[in-house]
Motif scaffolding. Sequence first.
Motif, mmCIF file in Angstrom:
data_model
loop_
_atom_site.group_PDB
_atom_site.id
_atom_site.type_symbol
_atom_site.label_atom_id
_atom_site.label_comp_id
_atom_site.label_asym_id
_atom_site.label_seq_id
_atom_site.Cartn_x
_atom_site.Cartn_y
_atom_site.Cartn_z
ATOM 1 N N VAL A 20 0.842 -1.205 0.000
ATOM 2 C CA VAL A 20 0.000 0.000 0.000
ATOM 3 C C VAL A 20 0.872 1.248 0.000
ATOM 4 O O VAL A 20 0.606 2.194 -0.738
ATOM 5 C CB VAL A 20 -0.959 -0.005 1.216
ATOM 6 C CG1 VAL A 20 -1.612 1.347 1.410
ATOM 7 C CG2 VAL A 20 -1.999 -1.099 1.058
ATOM 8 N N THR A 24 0.994 4.233 -2.845
ATOM 9 C CA THR A 24 0.793 5.652 -2.523
ATOM 10 C C THR A 24 2.061 6.453 -2.774
ATOM 11 O O THR A 24 1.998 7.633 -3.086
ATOM 12 C CB THR A 24 0.334 5.834 -1.058
ATOM 13 O OG1 THR A 24 1.294 5.242 -0.185
ATOM 14 C CG2 THR A 24 -1.028 5.218 -0.836
ATOM 15 N N ILE A 27 2.195 7.425 -6.405
ATOM 16 C CA ILE A 27 1.279 8.538 -6.695
ATOM 17 C C ILE A 27 1.934 9.863 -6.326
ATOM 18 O O ILE A 27 1.837 10.835 -7.064
ATOM 19 C CB ILE A 27 -0.053 8.346 -5.945
ATOM 20 C CG1 ILE A 27 -0.797 7.127 -6.507
ATOM 21 C CG2 ILE A 27 -0.925 9.588 -6.037
ATOM 22 C CD1 ILE A 27 -2.003 6.712 -5.698
ATOM 23 N N SER A 28 2.623 9.892 -5.179
ATOM 24 C CA SER A 28 3.234 11.147 -4.727
ATOM 25 C C SER A 28 4.680 11.305 -5.177
ATOM 26 O O SER A 28 5.370 12.202 -4.715
ATOM 27 C CB SER A 28 3.157 11.233 -3.200
ATOM 28 O OG SER A 28 3.933 10.208 -2.621
#
Length: 80
Positions: A20, A24, A27-28
Amino acid sequence: MKAAAYLALLGLIGQVMKSVMSVTGRISQTPPVQSLAEAYGAGVTWFIPEGLIGFAVVLILAVTGLSAIRLGTELDRMSR
């Protein structure tokens, strides 16, 4: 046996959390997380199995627990 089950569960949860965090992180635009210690910083994670060696230790612990249960049952039957 219980210790092996708890450690295996913690290891699986840790693997899910690393996945996870990697998603994430993509994405960042941050680098992927390599270990739980890296992800949690000051948190204590040395006892959580993260790789093959850790899960092998958990498997050995489970086999040892099952053997102890079987031996205890045999000894109990012999004492009756």
